[in-house]
Design a protein around this motif. Sequence first.
Motif, PDB file in Angstrom:
ATOM      1  N   TRP A 196      49.012  37.114  46.929  1.00 14.20           N
ATOM      2  CA  TRP A 196      48.779  36.583  46.033  1.00 14.20           C
ATOM      3  C   TRP A 196      50.367  36.613  45.060  1.00 14.20           C
ATOM      4  O   TRP A 196      49.912  36.246  44.063  1.00 14.20           O
ATOM      5  CB  TRP A 196      47.571  36.426  45.924  1.00 14.20           C
ATOM      6  N   LYS A 197      50.208  38.013  44.667  1.00 12.43           N
ATOM      7  CA  LYS A 197      50.656  38.949  43.583  1.00 12.43           C
ATOM      8  C   LYS A 197      52.339  38.509  43.939  1.00 12.43           C
ATOM      9  O   LYS A 197      53.611  38.168  43.476  1.00 12.43           O
ATOM     10  CB  LYS A 197      50.801  40.035  43.528  1.00 12.43           C
ATOM     11  N   THR A 225      49.397  29.345  43.673  1.00  8.96           N
ATOM     12  CA  THR A 225      48.996  30.942  43.185  1.00  8.96           C
ATOM     13  C   THR A 225      48.992  30.249  42.243  1.00  8.96           C
ATOM     14  O   THR A 225      48.220  31.609  41.088  1.00  8.96           O
ATOM     15  CB  THR A 225      49.726  32.068  44.062  1.00  8.96           C
ATOM     16  N   TRP A 260      45.263  31.058  40.840  1.00  9.47           N
ATOM     17  CA  TRP A 260      44.865  32.536  41.383  1.00  9.47           C
ATOM     18  C   TRP A 260      45.643  33.213  40.006  1.00  9.47           C
ATOM     19  O   TRP A 260      44.242  33.815  39.358  1.00  9.47           O
ATOM     20  CB  TRP A 260      44.748  33.104  42.434  1.00  9.47           C
ATOM     21  N   ARG A 261      46.691  33.320  39.875  1.00 11.70           N
ATOM     22  CA  ARG A 261      46.825  34.494  38.565  1.00 11.70           C
ATOM     23  C   ARG A 261      46.485  33.920  37.257  1.00 11.70           C
ATOM     24  O   ARG A 261      46.343  34.919  35.978  1.00 11.70           O
ATOM     25  CB  ARG A 261      48.257  33.911  38.825  1.00 11.70           C
ATOM     26  N   ASN A 306      42.276  35.486  38.622  1.00  8.07           N
ATOM     27  CA  ASN A 306      41.893  37.007  38.079  1.00  8.07           C
ATOM     28  C   ASN A 306      42.534  36.667  36.574  1.00  8.07           C
ATOM     29  O   ASN A 306      41.571  37.548  36.322  1.00  8.07           O
ATOM     30  CB  ASN A 306      43.846  36.691  38.941  1.00  8.07           C
ATOM     31  N   GLN A 307      42.712  36.081  35.734  1.00  6.77           N
ATOM     32  CA  GLN A 307      42.719  36.892  34.294  1.00  6.77           C
ATOM     33  C   GLN A 307      41.229  35.924  34.282  1.00  6.77           C
ATOM     34  O   GLN A 307      40.970  36.729  33.075  1.00  6.77           O
ATOM     35  CB  GLN A 307      43.397  35.202  33.462  1.00  6.77           C
ATOM     36  N   ARG A 344      38.052  36.292  35.677  1.00  5.84           N
ATOM     37  CA  ARG A 344      37.830  37.848  36.301  1.00  5.84           C
ATOM     38  C   ARG A 344      38.006  39.412  35.374  1.00  5.84           C
ATOM     39  O   ARG A 344      37.359  40.308  35.102  1.00  5.84           O
ATOM     40  CB  ARG A 344      38.156  38.049  37.892  1.00  5.84           C
ATOM     41  N   THR A 345      39.017  39.284  35.352  1.00  4.74           N
ATOM     42  CA  THR A 345      39.515  40.644  34.713  1.00  4.74           C
ATOM     43  C   THR A 345      39.003  40.433  32.594  1.00  4.74           C
ATOM     44  O   THR A 345      37.975  42.080  32.851  1.00  4.74           O
ATOM     45  CB  THR A 345      41.428  40.538  34.021  1.00  4.74           C
ATOM     46  N   TRP A 380      40.377  28.412  47.048  1.00  2.00           N
ATOM     47  CA  TRP A 380      39.528  29.798  47.641  1.00  2.00           C
ATOM     48  C   TRP A 380      39.804  29.218  49.405  1.00  2.00           C
ATOM     49  O   TRP A 380      39.582  29.764  50.298  1.00  2.00           O
ATOM     50  CB  TRP A 380      38.349  30.462  47.514  1.00  2.00           C
TER      51      TRP A 380
END
Length: 95
Positions: A3-4, A10, A13-14, A18-19, A21-22, A82
Amino acid sequence: MDWKAEPKGTSIWRDFINQERTNIVHEYVHGTFQGEALRLLIEDGQGSTFTDIDADVYWPLLGGPFAGMDARDAAGEAIKWWELQIEEIDDLSRD
């Protein structure tokens, strides 16, 4: 699946999953409007008025590429992403 590596699709995701979640895990905050209502300016050519939008109707993300998008719509996109990832994993495990 990497995913990176920035493959197509994606950004959800990015830039959202992910943001958020972080932010939640490390900052204990989330990037959505948390007030009771939003003020909306309505201009109709004869003047302008303000009206309130109930927070249950519109819950915008405050920053990033999805800023202004209702958080529930972004979450829906994240769920679809997902589901595709899980389907791909399932397909790979059958081979």
